[in-house]
Design an enzyme around this catalytic site. Structure first.
Site, PDB file in Angstrom:
ATOM      1  N   ASP A   1      -5.392 -13.651   9.171  1.00 45.14           N
ATOM      2  CA  ASP A   1      -4.316 -13.563   8.166  1.00 45.14           C
ATOM      3  C   ASP A   1      -3.101 -14.416   8.515  1.00 45.14           C
ATOM      4  O   ASP A   1      -1.976 -13.919   8.550  1.00 45.14           O
ATOM      5  CB  ASP A   1      -3.863 -12.103   7.987  1.00 45.14           C
ATOM      6  CG  ASP A   1      -4.853 -11.268   7.197  1.00 45.14           C
ATOM      7  OD1 ASP A   1      -5.776 -11.839   6.591  1.00 45.14           O
ATOM      8  OD2 ASP A   1      -4.697 -10.039   7.187  1.00 45.14           O
TER       9      ASP A   1
ATOM     10  N   ASP B   1      -0.566 -12.425   1.958  1.00 46.75           N
ATOM     11  CA  ASP B   1      -1.241 -11.442   2.811  1.00 46.75           C
ATOM     12  C   ASP B   1      -1.417 -12.093   4.182  1.00 46.75           C
ATOM     13  O   ASP B   1      -2.522 -12.420   4.603  1.00 46.75           O
ATOM     14  CB  ASP B   1      -2.588 -11.056   2.186  1.00 46.75           C
ATOM     15  CG  ASP B   1      -3.175  -9.824   2.842  1.00 46.75           C
ATOM     16  OD1 ASP B   1      -2.603  -9.366   3.848  1.00 46.75           O
ATOM     17  OD2 ASP B   1      -4.210  -9.319   2.362  1.00 46.75           O
TER      18      ASP B   1
ATOM     19  N   ASP C   1     -10.351 -11.832  10.708  1.00 43.71           N
ATOM     20  CA  ASP C   1      -9.359 -11.969   9.638  1.00 43.71           C
ATOM     21  C   ASP C   1      -7.972 -12.065  10.266  1.00 43.71           C
ATOM     22  O   ASP C   1      -7.262 -11.078  10.365  1.00 43.71           O
ATOM     23  CB  ASP C   1      -9.482 -10.713   8.749  1.00 43.71           C
ATOM     24  CG  ASP C   1      -8.797 -10.836   7.411  1.00 43.71           C
ATOM     25  OD1 ASP C   1      -8.471 -11.960   7.008  1.00 43.71           O
ATOM     26  OD2 ASP C   1      -8.595  -9.795   6.767  1.00 43.71           O
TER      27      ASP C   1
ATOM     28  N   GLU D   1     -10.733  -6.943  -4.520  1.00 36.47           N
ATOM     29  CA  GLU D   1     -10.536  -8.001  -3.512  1.00 36.47           C
ATOM     30  C   GLU D   1     -11.769  -8.073  -2.619  1.00 36.47           C
ATOM     31  O   GLU D   1     -11.991  -7.197  -1.792  1.00 36.47           O
ATOM     32  CB  GLU D   1      -9.285  -7.685  -2.691  1.00 36.47           C
ATOM     33  CG  GLU D   1      -8.971  -8.759  -1.677  1.00 36.47           C
ATOM     34  CD  GLU D   1      -7.665  -8.477  -0.919  1.00 36.47           C
ATOM     35  OE1 GLU D   1      -6.697  -8.000  -1.529  1.00 36.47           O
ATOM     36  OE2 GLU D   1      -7.643  -8.728   0.288  1.00 36.47           O
TER      37      GLU D   1
ATOM     38  N   HIS E   1       0.875  -1.171   0.000  1.00 42.65           N
ATOM     39  CA  HIS E   1       0.000   0.000   0.000  1.00 42.65           C
ATOM     40  C   HIS E   1       0.918   1.227   0.000  1.00 42.65           C
ATOM     41  O   HIS E   1       1.991   1.197   0.625  1.00 42.65           O
ATOM     42  CB  HIS E   1      -0.846   0.118   1.264  1.00 42.65           C
ATOM     43  CG  HIS E   1      -1.754  -1.032   1.557  1.00 42.65           C
ATOM     44  ND1 HIS E   1      -1.338  -2.157   2.213  1.00 42.65           N
ATOM     45  CD2 HIS E   1      -3.077  -1.198   1.332  1.00 42.65           C
ATOM     46  CE1 HIS E   1      -2.362  -2.982   2.368  1.00 42.65           C
ATOM     47  NE2 HIS E   1      -3.433  -2.435   1.835  1.00 42.65           N
TER      48      HIS E   1
ATOM     49  N   GLU F   1      -8.989 -13.839  -1.567  1.00 39.64           N
ATOM     50  CA  GLU F   1      -8.217 -14.137  -0.344  1.00 39.64           C
ATOM     51  C   GLU F   1      -8.907 -15.218   0.472  1.00 39.64           C
ATOM     52  O   GLU F   1     -10.118 -15.151   0.713  1.00 39.64           O
ATOM     53  CB  GLU F   1      -8.064 -12.850   0.468  1.00 39.64           C
ATOM     54  CG  GLU F   1      -7.410 -13.078   1.821  1.00 39.64           C
ATOM     55  CD  GLU F   1      -6.968 -11.795   2.506  1.00 39.64           C
ATOM     56  OE1 GLU F   1      -6.538 -10.851   1.816  1.00 39.64           O
ATOM     57  OE2 GLU F   1      -7.066 -11.735   3.740  1.00 39.64           O
TER      58      GLU F   1
ATOM     59  N   ASP G   1      -4.681 -13.811  -2.723  1.00 46.66           N
ATOM     60  CA  ASP G   1      -4.042 -13.459  -1.462  1.00 46.66           C
ATOM     61  C   ASP G   1      -3.976 -14.733  -0.635  1.00 46.66           C
ATOM     62  O   ASP G   1      -4.996 -15.234  -0.138  1.00 46.66           O
ATOM     63  CB  ASP G   1      -4.818 -12.351  -0.726  1.00 46.66           C
ATOM     64  CG  ASP G   1      -4.265 -10.972  -1.071  1.00 46.66           C
ATOM     65  OD1 ASP G   1      -3.440 -10.874  -2.008  1.00 46.66           O
ATOM     66  OD2 ASP G   1      -4.643  -9.992  -0.400  1.00 46.66           O
TER      67      ASP G   1
HETATM   68  C1  XLS Z   1      -7.445  -6.759   4.315  1.00 51.47           C
HETATM   69  C2  XLS Z   1      -6.998  -6.973   2.955  1.00 51.47           C
HETATM   70  C3  XLS Z   1      -5.827  -6.107   2.525  1.00 51.47           C
HETATM   71  C4  XLS Z   1      -5.700  -6.107   1.034  1.00 51.47           C
HETATM   72  C5  XLS Z   1      -4.910  -4.969   0.497  1.00 51.47           C
HETATM   73  O1  XLS Z   1      -8.171  -7.555   4.883  1.00 51.47           O
HETATM   74  O2  XLS Z   1      -6.706  -8.319   2.782  1.00 51.47           O
HETATM   75  O3  XLS Z   1      -4.648  -6.525   3.150  1.00 51.47           O
HETATM   76  O4  XLS Z   1      -5.161  -7.293   0.563  1.00 51.47           O
HETATM   77  O5  XLS Z   1      -5.490  -3.747   0.795  1.00 51.47           O
HETATM   78 NI    NI Z   2      -5.756  -9.203   1.131  1.00 51.03          NI
HETATM   79 NI    NI Z   3      -7.465  -9.715   4.459  1.00 51.41          NI
END
Ligand code: XLS
Ligand code: NI
Ligand code: NI
Length: 435
Positions: A308, A338, A306, A232, A101, A267, A295
């Protein structure tokens, strides 16, 4: 520059029997699988925000991940130092791409002009480091959710002034993505959604979002950026109702507003937040011809948000790779990690180990998927389930030759259909036999 990764050798393929935690056991970048180098199947990318800006902060606790190259001041100098460290990390990991970003790589200034100047300084360095290392930009994006100005949304903000600010920010982010040769540009609708309909004109907000994306498409054309524009999907978090809920919702949105140029960046953890599997979301996008990038992460089975995490599950990655292989690959998209370290994983070695484990899980998934497809049994069994559409009345249904009257007459003669087992366990057992 100080060697922050002293003692960590470039990660190499050592084979499945290696016990070296910083080696690849399945990922062998140059190995040819299904006609392509492994590296080209994946186009793995390191996510700058998690790996270089993640601090381990959670709603209950302070920073746990303290990096020696960071100082407490969010300065341009620090941003430049961090960028050098990031390239060193990515090179030692043996990955070809990164994603960022705008606000991950350079500090936001007191004005848009100052933010843009900060960004330009860091992008100058990134351009040089890309040329020196061969590492490339998979995608860029703009952070339209962290600054308080965006608390009520960016393109869907009720205040046109905020819409305009977001437009200016995306304009610049697209320019730097283009300058760095980015292969894609991503729109994740950070706060594009709402908390209550009492204060929200949903239709008008969605119209504004579509307008924003059309402007982005126009501007991409104007500057000659021919990378893929990706949306996304995510169902919730940070807002209660996100407009890009899931792949099906986004597909309907793109079609409804004539946004033909956009594809999807899917994702895993967003899929599960939406009550779907990763495979469901990927298949939905792929069937529409719009699966553009991935992602790569996963959620926690027991936690509802989330998280991640790095995906380490070959059962999931093999399903993912079957979909990707069947659609002929993911390029010009790729697999962006991600994913973040858990806040208790505080060592620098953990940064490497986390990526190594997930890269291996996807590599293993590719090998399994390739064998499943080459074997052909699974495809054959699935085809056989639909065999009644290959001839006779079924073929007439598919071609449009049959209507309700013919079908009624036919059933009056043919009677009850026979019972057909879905054989789900047999399908699952077959797939498991390839792991
Ligand atoms: C957040 C998103 C972010 C995007 C990019 O949950 O996954 O990380 O991939 O803005
Ligand atoms: Ni993402
Ligand atoms: Ni995410």
């Amino acid at each position: 520059m100080e060697d922050y990764f002293a003692g960590i050798e470039p990660i190499r393929y050592e084979g499945p029997d290696s016990r070296n935690p910083l080696s690849y056991r399945y990922y062998d970048a140059d190995r040819i699988v299904a006609g392509k180098r492994m590296a080209d199947h994946f186009r793995f990318a390191v996510a700058y925000w998690h790996t270089f800006r993640g601090t381990g902060v959670d709603p209950f606790g302070q920073q746990t991940l303290v990096r020696p190259w960071d100082d407490p001041v969010d300065s341009v100098d620090n941003a430049l130092r961090r960028m050098r460290v990031a390239f060193d990390f990515i090179a030692r990991l043996g990955v070809d791409y990164y994603c960022f970003h705008d606000r991950d790589i350079a500090p936001e200034g007191a004005s848009l002009a100052e933010s843009n100047r900060n960004l330009d300084q860091v992008v100058d360095l990134a351009e040089k480091l890309q040329a020196d290392t061969g590492i490339r930009l998979l995608w860029g994006t703009a952070n339209l959710f962290a600054n308080p100005r965006y608390m009520n949304g960016a393109a869907t903000n009720p205040d046109a002034h905020v819409f305009a600010y977001a437009a200016a920010q995306v304009k610049k982010a697209m320019e730097v993505t283009h300058r760095l040769g980015g292969a894609n540009y991503v729109f994740w609708g950070g706060r594009e959604g709402y908390a209550t309909l009492l204060n929200t004109d949903m239709k008008r907000e969605q119209d504004h979002l579509a307008r924003f994306l059309h402007m982005a498409d126009d501007y991409a054309r104007a500057i000659g950026f021919d990378g893929t524009l990706l949306i996304e999907p995510k169902p919730k978090e940070p807002t209660t109702h996100q407009y890009d809920f899931d792949a099906a919702t986004v597909l309907a949105f793109l079609r409804g507003y004539g946004l033909d140029r956009f594809k999807l960046n899917v994702e895993c953890n967003h899929a599960t937040l939406a009550g779907h599997t990763f495979a469901h979301e990927l298949q939905t996008a792929s069937d529409a011809g719009l699966l553009g990038s991935i992602d790569a992460n996963t959620g926690d089975e027991l936690i509802g948000w989330d998280t991640d995490q790095f995906n380490l599950d070959p059962a999931v990655t093999s399903r993912v790779m079957m979909i990707v292989l069947r659609q002929g690959g993911i390029a010009p998209g790729g697999f962006n990690f991600d994913a973040k370290l858990r806040r208790e994983s505080t060592d620098i070695r953990d940064m490497f180990a986390a990526h190594v484990g997930s890269i291996d899980a996807f590599a293993r998934g590719l090998l399994v998927a390739d064998r499943i497809i080459a074997d052909g049994t699974l495809d054959q069994w699935r085809r056989e389930r639909y065999a009644s559409y290959d001839a006779g009345k079924g073929a007439e249904i598919e071609s449009g030759a049959a209507g309700f009257r013919d079908l009624e007459q036919w059933v009056l003669d043919a009677g009850e259909p026979r019972t057909n087992s879905g054989r789900q366990e047999q399908f699952e057992n077959l797939v498991a036999s390839f792991w």
